[in-house]
Design a protein around this motif. Sequence first.
Motif, PDB file in Angstrom:
ATOM      1  N   PRO A  67      -1.648  12.837  52.090  1.00 16.27           N
ATOM      2  CA  PRO A  67      -2.738  13.753  52.422  1.00 16.27           C
ATOM      3  C   PRO A  67      -2.196  14.972  53.153  1.00 16.27           C
ATOM      4  N   GLU A  83      -6.076  15.208  49.250  1.00 18.65           N
ATOM      5  CA  GLU A  83      -7.096  14.738  50.176  1.00 18.65           C
ATOM      6  C   GLU A  83      -6.841  13.268  50.509  1.00 18.65           C
ATOM      7  N   GLU A  84      -6.442  12.531  49.482  1.00 14.43           N
ATOM      8  CA  GLU A  84      -6.329  11.088  49.645  1.00 14.43           C
ATOM      9  C   GLU A  84      -5.350  10.576  48.584  1.00 14.43           C
ATOM     10  N   THR A 104      -8.047  14.433  45.314  1.00 12.61           N
ATOM     11  CA  THR A 104      -8.038  12.984  45.468  1.00 12.61           C
ATOM     12  C   THR A 104      -6.848  12.400  44.726  1.00 12.61           C
TER      13      THR A 104
END
Lengths: 325, 325
Positions: free
Chosen positions: B74, B62-63, B2
């Motif tokens: 990402p 992921e983000e 993240t």
Amino acid sequence: MTGSGPGSPLGLHRVLDPAGVLPQAAWRLDASPAEVCRIVAERGKMQNPVTGSGGMLTGVVEESGPGSPLGLAPGDRIATLVSLSLTPLVITDGLTGWDGRSEQVPCRGHAILFGRSIATVLPADLPGPLALAVLDVCGAPALTGRVVSQAAGRAGGSAPVVAVLGAAGKSGSLSTVAARRAGAGRVIGVVPSEAEAATLRAAGLADEVVIADARDPVALAAAVHGAGGPAAVTVVCVDVPGCEGGAVLATADGGTVIFFSMATSFTAAALGAEGAAADVTMLIGNGYVPGHARLALDLVRCEPGVRGLFEARVSEDARDGKVEA
Amino acid sequence: MTGSGPGSPLGLHRVLDPAGVLPQAAWRLDASPAEVCRIVAERGKMQNPVTGSGGMLTGVVEESGPGSPLGLAPGDRIATLVSLSLTPLVITDGLTGWDGRSEQVPCRGHAILFGRSIATVLPADLPGPLALAVLDVCGAPALTGRVVSQAAGRAGGSAPVVAVLGAAGKSGSLSTVAARRAGAGRVIGVVPSEAEAATLRAAGLADEVVIADARDPVALAAAVHGAGGPAAVTVVCVDVPGCEGGAVLATADGGTVIFFSMATSFTAAALGAEGAAADVTMLIGNGYVPGHARLALDLVRCEPGVRGLFEARVSEDARDGKVEA
């Protein structure tokens, strides 16, 4: 007091255990002949078991070894400028003259200096306890002056901002005036309380006086930034653990932090700077810089603010019975 | 993985206990939502209880938070360049894919990067484990190069002598070639055994290879002096306690010691230099220097000796099951 005899100028011949290490790292030194006291009895040297440091001593030279490079003569009243944690030491009076509380410990005994155990003749124009207190921290102003002067040379015209954490203390006040003399454009003195702030303001040593807990990184950085920071040079003279992160955050990119506190954690400093992506140079405060004793004594002679602060600290310590390592 | 969300770029909003400290100094970080493993379960981060350090990680983004300054998208395969000791971390597979022995630990989970938690996209042209091993120590060659280059600038014509303790290791070999490229006149590689000496000689990285125990100050200083020292710059890459005194004695007056080992004792370094009246500058090895990742990866690409040494270490570590903090 005995001068350095034959043997290694580093004092390797006085190391009993473990073999082959330097006197400071040794567990036990040979200080014979000896009848000794407390830690000194067990280890042949004085070393605070918590901080690893040992303090220093004053005394009269009894004998100087043939060919000693120290330039001392029998009868000289001197102060050692190396730690007692590497100095073979004997106490012969059982410390009967000490109340067990004051920072300076009167005693009879002898110490042995090595060829590189630098010492200085005590100045005739300053009281002994004052001179001892100044010499105990004389490495800090010398190194601070050197680093600030280098920063001023690099700055290309703009005089560097310097922050001193613990600026109302002994090493802190000397470092504050040393920074100013070395070309600092603005010296920010950081202290933990209103009482210390008043003391520092009265002494007139710093351009700005701010109150912050040096262990609180966010508060410390905000205080220094608010007073004209970030600092090109941050000097840590606060002897409590946990000041590494705040010192890094108070310092500008490309700046330097000098850690003089023996409570500094190497790992916390290294990982703290890396973790904040802070491009700062971090120095382990070396207590030896050539000319450090003369510089510190001159600062106390010429700066009434520093002298007043030291005189107050010396009598405070004697009254409160603080014992320093 | 993240990316950094809203909140402090230093990650202060992820500190649970004690309040107000930086993530590296924290006892416990908020890594929720979490199902975690061993230390990570208890503390929300990975931190070796002995050394205080934590390692690093690779993973896939992921983000990325809105306005994140990290420049990551990402799907990027990245390595973090800050310690896991300050990175909120969750492990969701119970480490079932790890044999419990290899240095690199495969796992599923997520980590949270702050605005100043620098990370780098993994290079496409180098195997992942090799790149990870290089990036783990990339601060050492960058800082060594900077310091040697400054020393070369000051030396006024004569190229500085550099000693690297632990020169056959990962940070040591990179520092050795970085020193040479930065203008060292002679690089002395110090290793503890004949086997490591043979490895280092075969790699052709150092001008002189000497065998000495870095914990033995007298032997180390003699070895470095005998190989053309004392050193203007001494780089400590040996991860064992007790190397401070030897490093100081191996260094010329006016020279610099850079301590990269997390086993370095602040007090031993400060008092060791003072006790030997050694006018040396001592640096705490900051793991962050701008451009450090690119520099280290380029050294491995261009120096077959370093690359061979790293490849051997990476497969050795996997085979021997060494776990590094």
